[in-house]
Design a protein around this motif. Sequence first.
Motif, PDB file in Angstrom:
ATOM      1  N   THR A  73       0.839  -1.198   0.000  1.00 30.33           N
ATOM      2  CA  THR A  73       0.000   0.000   0.000  1.00 30.33           C
ATOM      3  C   THR A  73       0.877   1.252   0.000  1.00 30.33           C
ATOM      4  OG1 THR A  73      -1.692  -1.159   1.279  1.00 30.33           O
ATOM      5  CG2 THR A  73      -1.814   1.251   1.208  1.00 30.33           C
ATOM      6  N   PRO A  74       0.682   2.152  -0.966  1.00 33.06           N
ATOM      7  CA  PRO A  74       1.450   3.410  -0.949  1.00 33.06           C
ATOM      8  C   PRO A  74       1.039   4.262   0.236  1.00 33.06           C
ATOM      9  CG  PRO A  74      -0.240   3.464  -2.648  1.00 33.06           C
ATOM     10  CD  PRO A  74      -0.228   2.071  -2.110  1.00 33.06           C
ATOM     11  N   GLU A  75       2.041   4.737   0.985  1.00 37.64           N
ATOM     12  CA  GLU A  75       1.752   5.505   2.194  1.00 37.64           C
ATOM     13  C   GLU A  75       2.158   6.963   2.100  1.00 37.64           C
ATOM     14  OE1 GLU A  75       3.673   3.338   5.373  1.00 37.64           O
ATOM     15  OE2 GLU A  75       1.750   2.401   5.889  1.00 37.64           O
ATOM     16  N   LYS A  76       3.256   7.217   1.389  1.00 34.95           N
ATOM     17  CA  LYS A  76       3.765   8.586   1.308  1.00 34.95           C
ATOM     18  C   LYS A  76       4.351   8.835  -0.077  1.00 34.95           C
ATOM     19  CE  LYS A  76       4.733  10.132   5.966  1.00 34.95           C
ATOM     20  NZ  LYS A  76       5.657  10.975   6.726  1.00 34.95           N
ATOM     21  N   ILE A  77       4.338  10.110  -0.460  1.00 33.13           N
ATOM     22  CA  ILE A  77       4.957  10.490  -1.729  1.00 33.13           C
ATOM     23  C   ILE A  77       5.727  11.794  -1.536  1.00 33.13           C
ATOM     24  CG2 ILE A  77       2.918  11.762  -2.546  1.00 33.13           C
ATOM     25  CD1 ILE A  77       3.626  10.736  -5.385  1.00 33.13           C
ATOM     26  N   TRP A  78       6.885  11.848  -2.159  1.00 30.91           N
ATOM     27  CA  TRP A  78       7.707  13.067  -2.195  1.00 30.91           C
ATOM     28  C   TRP A  78       7.874  13.373  -3.673  1.00 30.91           C
ATOM     29  CZ3 TRP A  78      12.425  14.836  -4.032  1.00 30.91           C
ATOM     30  CH2 TRP A  78      12.988  15.962  -3.383  1.00 30.91           C
ATOM     31  N   PHE A  79       7.291  14.483  -4.110  1.00 31.93           N
ATOM     32  CA  PHE A  79       7.134  14.747  -5.536  1.00 31.93           C
ATOM     33  C   PHE A  79       7.879  16.011  -5.933  1.00 31.93           C
ATOM     34  CE2 PHE A  79       3.784  14.977  -9.135  1.00 31.93           C
ATOM     35  CZ  PHE A  79       4.479  14.054  -9.887  1.00 31.93           C
ATOM     36  N   TYR A 179      -0.776  17.891   3.337  1.00 34.10           N
ATOM     37  CA  TYR A 179      -0.028  18.317   2.146  1.00 34.10           C
ATOM     38  C   TYR A 179       0.973  19.412   2.510  1.00 34.10           C
ATOM     39  CZ  TYR A 179      -3.912  16.162  -0.489  1.00 34.10           C
ATOM     40  OH  TYR A 179      -4.853  15.311  -0.991  1.00 34.10           O
ATOM     41  N   LEU A 180       2.122  19.358   1.838  1.00 35.75           N
ATOM     42  CA  LEU A 180       3.097  20.439   1.953  1.00 35.75           C
ATOM     43  C   LEU A 180       3.570  20.805   0.549  1.00 35.75           C
ATOM     44  CD1 LEU A 180       5.038  22.343   3.462  1.00 35.75           C
ATOM     45  CD2 LEU A 180       6.667  20.440   3.583  1.00 35.75           C
ATOM     46  N   PHE A 181       3.446  22.069   0.193  1.00 36.78           N
ATOM     47  CA  PHE A 181       3.880  22.560  -1.111  1.00 36.78           C
ATOM     48  C   PHE A 181       4.991  23.584  -0.919  1.00 36.78           C
ATOM     49  CE2 PHE A 181      -0.505  21.240  -1.731  1.00 36.78           C
ATOM     50  CZ  PHE A 181      -0.469  20.566  -2.946  1.00 36.78           C
ATOM     51  N   ARG A 182       5.919  23.584  -1.859  1.00 36.11           N
ATOM     52  CA  ARG A 182       6.959  24.611  -1.910  1.00 36.11           C
ATOM     53  C   ARG A 182       7.204  24.975  -3.370  1.00 36.11           C
ATOM     54  NH1 ARG A 182      10.281  25.228   2.757  1.00 36.11           N
ATOM     55  NH2 ARG A 182      10.116  23.527   4.287  1.00 36.11           N
ATOM     56  N   TYR A 183       7.498  26.238  -3.618  1.00 36.25           N
ATOM     57  CA  TYR A 183       7.905  26.673  -4.951  1.00 36.25           C
ATOM     58  C   TYR A 183       8.841  27.856  -4.791  1.00 36.25           C
ATOM     59  CZ  TYR A 183       4.016  29.958  -4.138  1.00 36.25           C
ATOM     60  OH  TYR A 183       3.172  30.898  -3.596  1.00 36.25           O
ATOM     61  N   THR A 184       9.639  28.140  -5.809  1.00 40.22           N
ATOM     62  CA  THR A 184      10.596  29.236  -5.722  1.00 40.22           C
ATOM     63  C   THR A 184       9.899  30.559  -6.015  1.00 40.22           C
ATOM     64  OG1 THR A 184      11.270  29.229  -8.053  1.00 40.22           O
ATOM     65  CG2 THR A 184      12.346  27.646  -6.573  1.00 40.22           C
ATOM     66  N   ALA A 348       1.788  13.815   1.528  1.00 46.17           N
ATOM     67  CA  ALA A 348       2.318  14.251   0.233  1.00 46.17           C
ATOM     68  C   ALA A 348       3.097  15.542   0.367  1.00 46.17           C
ATOM     69  CB  ALA A 348       1.182  14.427  -0.756  1.00 46.17           C
ATOM     70  N   ILE A 349       4.336  15.530  -0.140  1.00 42.17           N
ATOM     71  CA  ILE A 349       5.137  16.735  -0.265  1.00 42.17           C
ATOM     72  C   ILE A 349       5.340  16.975  -1.755  1.00 42.17           C
ATOM     73  CG2 ILE A 349       7.478  17.624  -0.042  1.00 42.17           C
ATOM     74  CD1 ILE A 349       7.581  16.660   2.767  1.00 42.17           C
ATOM     75  N   VAL A 350       5.028  18.173  -2.213  1.00 41.58           N
ATOM     76  CA  VAL A 350       5.147  18.514  -3.633  1.00 41.58           C
ATOM     77  C   VAL A 350       5.964  19.793  -3.762  1.00 41.58           C
ATOM     78  CG1 VAL A 350       3.918  19.030  -5.774  1.00 41.58           C
ATOM     79  CG2 VAL A 350       2.892  17.471  -4.093  1.00 41.58           C
TER      80      VAL A 350
END
Length: 487
Positions: A73-79, A179-184, A348-350
């Motif tokens: 089972t997928p539990e976490k993703i780092w994208f 969810y955690l998002f980051r962008y420049t 999820a971290i994107v």
Amino acid sequence: MEFQIKLFVVHLLFLTINSVDLINGQRRSFCCQEYCYDSDKEKTQINYFSSKTSYFIEKRKQPGKEFFVPNCTPEKIWFYVRHGARLPKNKEIKRLRKLEKVRDKIIKNYEKHNTLPKYGEMCDSDLNLLKKWKWDSNITKEYDEHLTVQGWNEVKKIALRFKGLFPDIFKTPYDKEKYLFRYTDADRSESTFQAYVDGLFGSDFDPKSIEVPPGEENNNLIMPYFLCPTDKEETRGNRSEYRKYLESKIMYRLVSDVSERLGFKTPLEPEVVFDMYDMCIYDQAWNPEKTSAWCSAFTPSQIYHLEYPEDLRKYYESGHGRVGNSRLLCSLMNDMLTHLESKTEPKAIVYLTHSSSFLLLLSTLGAYKDAAPLKADNYYSMSNRKWRLSNIAPLASNLATVKYNCPNEIEQEKVMFFLNEEPIEFDWCNMGLCDWKDVKENYKIYTQVNCDEYYCYSGASATAIITKVLIAGVSMSFIIKYAFFHS
């Protein structure tokens, strides 16, 4: 493009080598492959525009089974997602607008007929494409480097695909705990974030309601190499493999052949040929389903030759060409490993990023490393190279690191790395499926060191490196005008 190198030395060769066919009106019996771009139904060369290749141009198959791991089972993703197609930089806009005058000269050459090659001239339909082409006056400096509609749609579609692939991770509405998002702080990065959110949560969702860490903190994590001075003489200078290739017989002959095919008695300046190539790439990136007028100026083999310089430059700038490159994303690697190790949210971290960061991450992981280094003189032997940006780092390229729980296995924690929706097959994993303990072992350096002290190159102080760069900058100021897209 971050810079443009005007191939000054190559241009001098045109004027000094007496054996050149185009000098003094001498002409070869043929210059080029007999080729008509407009009537070519395949146009396979548009799949090889290095880091400006459109993500969906190859009609990528619908993913599915690669992401399904039996009894897991997928539990976490780092994208990690690079932005999609963008507009040119201001300096590029000023140059590319001048191509209208070049187009007029080409048409005039073909109307005269007496300057055309005996073999390999443009077909009528290709010439008609050029006649109809004009610069889009809406593209101005106010919008330089902005994400295009095509770029937005590329990223949105990727978000939709991953939402369908991992419904257990992306099934819920936005929740700052999940969810955690980051962008420049670049406009195209923020727009990429908005496009991704559009695909994930729907067009009615307001991206401004998402809590994103401060911009400077994101920049330091995603693009720390800007804080670490590097020696550009090594990657673009007089003795660099990149520079050697630009001055090679391959590139010299290419400029000569393109000029002759377009009906010019003497060679165009190399920078003009590169501008035509850049316009070809931009047109195709903005409208992948349409035929780009400026692509008709080149035969397929010439596109492959023009693809190589960026692969070569990025190999040393952001790839396996320098050992020190593996240090630059120390904090980012630590971030990925810490997220996968944690038993808490978010799921999820994107992160939305740029090409240099993306390539540095691939090289840090040890992915797509060729047995032999890329060199200026081994272009032909590297035709099947792993480090081919067209394949591994197109527009909207993405890396998904997925943590699985496999209760029936001896090693219950597994990880898979997916590049552009395809598994990366490391030799220490089983068909792409890696034991979590092996992932931690292979990348343990990034959790054991102080990244603030580790990530810059060793062996020289920052002051010494900066001095080198300044010296190189003076000696190279007359040629640092051309470099393939840096985004």
